[in-house]
Enzyme design. Structure first.
Site, PDB file in Angstrom:
ATOM      1  N   HIS A 138      -5.376  25.731  14.210  1.00 19.51           N
ATOM      2  CA  HIS A 138      -6.181  26.995  13.781  1.00 19.51           C
ATOM      3  C   HIS A 138      -6.384  27.100  12.341  1.00 19.51           C
ATOM      4  CE1 HIS A 138      -5.835  29.202  18.029  1.00 19.51           C
ATOM      5  NE2 HIS A 138      -5.039  28.213  17.914  1.00 19.51           N
ATOM      6  N   ASP A 192      -9.788  34.679  13.486  1.00 17.33           N
ATOM      7  CA  ASP A 192      -9.680  33.855  14.529  1.00 17.33           C
ATOM      8  C   ASP A 192     -10.098  34.610  16.026  1.00 17.33           C
ATOM      9  OD1 ASP A 192      -8.235  32.337  16.908  1.00 17.33           O
ATOM     10  OD2 ASP A 192      -7.359  31.372  14.906  1.00 17.33           O
TER      11      ASP A 192
END
Ligand code: UDP
Length: 469
Positions: A20, A114
């Site tokens: 990520h 995110d």
């Protein structure tokens, strides 16, 4: 006038895992090239690791700030039974109030969070700040997560006994090939109320709340599934593969976002190997192996009689010292044909001419990095989205072989020989084609190139909310 004075300020908030952080930092750098101010919010661990192992501060200009969140959020226990819920609890009680205070006190234009951190949306909504999600997984796995409620409603979940190979009917666009065993790993549980399942389902269902959804993929790869996603999230920005995109817009960039020290010496070893003769093996940054699994893979590799480069992170083996009583024939086979190391510059490795295949856990970054370099894969998915990616690589895109849910030295050795020798021609042809489409997407006029420009324009047109008094 200083262009930064008028520049938008974007707060970027990734989930604190390597994959990520890597892709969201690449996006940060792409936005910086358009003179955006960026504040990149990370856990204390990630902050330290990025400063220690990368040139992140010197790579960005003065408009970039790497901001550590307060102590108390860590990925250390994420592989344990309650790991994910503990992590989300700490994110909610520590990161969320910090983010709220940060956006209230700074002139932030928008948040890019995110897509599994919807707490950022809660914070942003209070002051009417625009938010865009970046979901760092593939479109196909995002869509299968999104359809879980429909699978439950249709009685296809929880999976019936012995139904792992039945084709499912409720993930639109995948009716012909998605089996129970290809669903995200959390779906294997009989207990649909498990914390992991609840969190992932909840987070995914929140996606349409945001102004847009950024995906690290490209239209030629996932077009049909993207059409499905656009029925619920009309504003999708496909800007991938972000690492290739960055190389197009900043050709000299050799930027690494590694949270661990990279061993460059493997590159010299690769330099001594013939073209397409080495299989690269890595299970990513989180997945672990039991000692039994380790030995099956090791025997499989040695018995395949192919050269191999294997990333063996010190914590790869669950609960064991990795060198515990390794049979002599494996040590000898490794000396003869292998190279093992803790952590490598993976993008560079995959781009090396000596690499002919990738035995992977099918993490999305790894999959994309392999596609861009035209390297066919053997997929051994471990958890979460990896099961879905693996099905697409093997069955839909036909870019390699799936050995999901097996762990047997003979199957491993045979798959390696098939990939590297017997079926080499068939796979390389497909890989070369998709690699060229991947490159076209991120070059001027390509779909990802156009979508990134659209994202930049959309953020520029946002006005920061008036500061609350
Ligand atoms: N990676 C790396 N060196 C290694 C192994 C992996 O730099 O030795 C990087 C890889 O390039 C990728 C990321 O770590 O960008 C792993 O992300 P992925 O989504 O594939 O899997 P995850 O680690 O999230 O399971």
């Amino acid at each position: 006038m200083d262009p930064l004075a008028l520049a938008p300020h974007v707060a970027i908030f990734p989930f604190p895992a390597q994959g990520h952080v890597n892709s969201m930092l690449k996006l940060a750098q792409l936005l910086s090239l358009s003179n955006f101010h960026i504040t990149f919010l990370v856990t204390v661990d990630t902050h330290e690791r990025l400063l220690k192992n990368t040139d992140v501060l010197s790579r960005f200009g003065s408009g970039f700030q790497l901001q550590a969140l307060p102590h108390g959020i860590s990925m250390d226990n994420v592989n344990t039974r309650d790991g994910i819920s503990m992590l989300y609890h700490s994110l909610s009680v520590i990161a969320k109030p910090f983010l709220k205070e940060f956006i209230v006190n700074s002139p932030v234009t928008c948040i890019i969070a995110d897509g599994i951190l919807s707490m950022a949306d809660d914070a942003a909504e209070e002051i009417n700040l625009p938010i865009i999600y970046f979901r760092t997984i593939s479109a196909c796995s995002f869509w299968s997560y999104f359809c879980i409620p429909e699978l439950i409603q249709a009685g296809e979940l929880p999976l019936k006994e012995n139904a792992m190979d039945f084709t499912l009917t409720k993930v639109k666009g995948m009716e012909d090939f998605l089996r129970g065993r290809d669903l995200p790993s959390f779906c294997r549980s009989r207990d649909l109320t498990s914390p992991d399942m609840r969190i992932l389902m909840f987070e995914t269902q929140q996606t349409p709340r945001a102004r847009g959804l950024i995906l690290n993929t490209f239209e030629d790869l996932e077009g049909p599934i993207l059409s499905q996603i656009r029925t619920v999230c009309p504003n999708v920005y496909t800007i991938g593969a972000v690492h290739a995109h960055l190389k197009t817009r900043l050709p000299k960039s050799t930027s690494s976002n590694s949270l661990w020290q990279e061993d460059e010496s493997c590159m010299s070893w690769l330099d001594t190997q013939p073209p397409k003769s080495v299989i690269y093996v890595s299970f990513g940054s989180i997945a672990g192996l039991t000692r039994e699994e380790l030995l099956e893979f090791w025997y499989g590799m040695v018995n395949s009689e192919q050269k191999f480069l294997w990333v063996m992170k010190p914590d790869l083996i669950i609960g064991q010292e990795r060198k515990d009583e390794i049979p002599a024939e494996l040590e000898q086979g490794t000396k003869a044909r292998g190279y093992m190391t803790d952590w490598v510059p993976q993008e560079k490795v995959l781009a090396h001419t000596a690499i002919g295949g990738f035995l992977t856990h099918s993490g999305w970054n790894s999959t994309l990095e392999s596609i861009v370099e035209g390297v066919p894969m053997i997929c051994w998915p471990r958890f979460a989205d990896q099961q879905v990616n693996s099905r697409f690589v093997g069955e839909v895109w036909k870019m390699g072989l799936e050995i999901k849910d097996t762990c047997d030295r003979d199957i491993i050795a045979k798959s390696i020989r098939d990939l590297m020798e017997k079926r080499k021609g068939e796979f390389s042809q497909r890989m070369e084609h998709m690699a060229s489409l991947a490159k076209r997407a991120v070059n001027e006029g390509g779909s990802s190139y156009i979508n990134l420009n659209r994202l930049i324009q959309d953020i520029r047109s946002m006005t920061p909310p008036l500061k609350q008094t």
